[in-house]
Design an enzyme around this catalytic site. Structure first.
Site: not given
Length: 373
Positions: A142, A221, A249
């Site tokens: 980011y 994963d 999330d």
């Protein structure tokens, strides 16, 4: 005690839910004899509209000089729908994190008994879940170098981490685990990414200093799958910026609604507290947004300030509102009564001020009269 709180209502439903959090804080102030001085500031789309800058310098100074920061939400549809814009609301939040060095994001994920039915996951899978996600917040992709070719057909984002950036958030995660269930799960992608290999090497070494805490390592994963299959196996999850964004999330499904999930962003000198639900501009001004995440963020702020009994009062009020079903429509089934944003906030504040009285009159609650008799 007197505390200065920087309040950034922000965009969308931010001002509405932040108002309810302030109601809870004012109730706490009255019961526990505190004074909260609020210094309001702008950030996001509202700041762009007013000043042309998503993070005005005045906002940075107000936040820098406050004991804590209470933030609402950021984002607006007119920016979401135009990816060509170079100045965007979210830049304000990213820049504030960087300016104040808010390097550690903490997101509690809890399965409230009354909300188990709201989750798409089976009750027996999520019941009893209590996780704290520690996400590094000021490094990684980011904040890395970003480029796009002149013809707009190629782009890249660089992900970079230093050992120091990893070390400081890792210590916070292990310290939290020591007073929880004494387990840290590092989530990375060390089979592919060099940054993840640095994370793993650094965390494994630091773990030796915390002999009472178990360290587990999972690839992202597998971790994303495990948090859906068996979330109760986790205590503290530690990870980098992008992967932490994804993991937290995914974990929202456990809570039954993103509207009950709070967070904190912590630095050496400053700390900010915010709901994770975003601006939800479709609900703006309708008095239907769930304020519980913002109210619980205020509780996290009180814990950070060392006001543990005061934070507990808010938690008990929130749990009572859930027990009584006095909640907004995102937590209700079709046809069930739902309360407005402001009515939920009123109830929380009223309950904090009348903690010893447990005789609840539903008729009065629904009619908007006194909630406690």
């Amino acid at each position: 005690m007197k505390y200065t709180i920087a309040v950034i209502p922000g965009d969308g439903i931010g001002p509405e839910v932040t108002t309810q959090a302030k109601k809870a804080l004012e109730a706490v102030a009255e019961v526990y004899d505190h004074i909260f001085l609020y210094k309001e500031a702008q950030m996001g789309a509202c700041a762009i509209d007013a000043t042309g800058d998503p993070l005005p310098k005045e906002t940075i100074e107000i936040c820098r000089n406050a004991d804590a920061i209470l933030f609402g939400a950021i984002g607006d549809a007119k920016y979401d729908n135009d990816p060509t814009l170079r100045i965007r609301p979210e830049q304000g939040l990213l820049n504030l994190r960087k300016e104040l060095d808010l390097f550690c994001n903490v997101r509690p994920i809890k399965a409230y008994p009354k909300l188990l039915k709201n989750s798409p996951l089976k009750k027996e899978i999520i019941s009893g879940t209590d996780i704290a996600i520690f996400r590094e917040l000021t490094g990684g992709i980011y904040f890395g170098r970003k480029e796009i070719s002149k013809d707009g057909k190629q782009a890249y984002d660089a992900c970079a981490y230093s050992e120091d950036e990893i070390t400081r958030v890792t210590h916070l995660a292990f310290e939290a685990a020591q007073i929880r269930k004494k387990k840290v799960t590092l989530v990375d992608k060390a089979n592919v990414l060099e940054t993840s290999r640095l994370w793993r090497k650094t965390v494994v070494e630091i773990a030796k200093q915390y002999k009472d805490v178990e360290l587990e390592v999972l690839l992202i994963d597998n971790a994303a799958m495990q948090i859906v299959l068996n979330p109760k196996q986790f205590d503290v999850i530690l990870t980098e910026n992008l992967l932490g964004d994804v993991m937290s999330d995914v974990a929202c499904a456990i809570g039954g609604s993103i509207g009950v999930l709070a967070s904190s962003s912590i630095g050496e000198k400053n700390a900010m507290f915010e709901p994770i639900h975003g601006s939800y501009h479709q609900a703006k001004g309708k008095d239907i947004a769930n304020p519980l995440a913002s109210i619980l963020s205020a509780a996290m702020m009180l814990e950070h300030l060392g006001l543990l009994d005061e934070a507990d009062a808010i938690h008990r009020a929130v749990e009572k509102s859930l027990d009584l079903g006095l909640t907004t429509k995102d937590l209700k089934g079709v046809g069930q009564y739902s309360a407005s944003t402001s009515k939920v906030g009123d109830f929380i504040a009223d309950y904090i001020q009348n903690q010893e009285d447990s005789s609840m009159n539903f008729k009065n609650i629904y009619m908007g009269q006194s909630t406690i008799i």
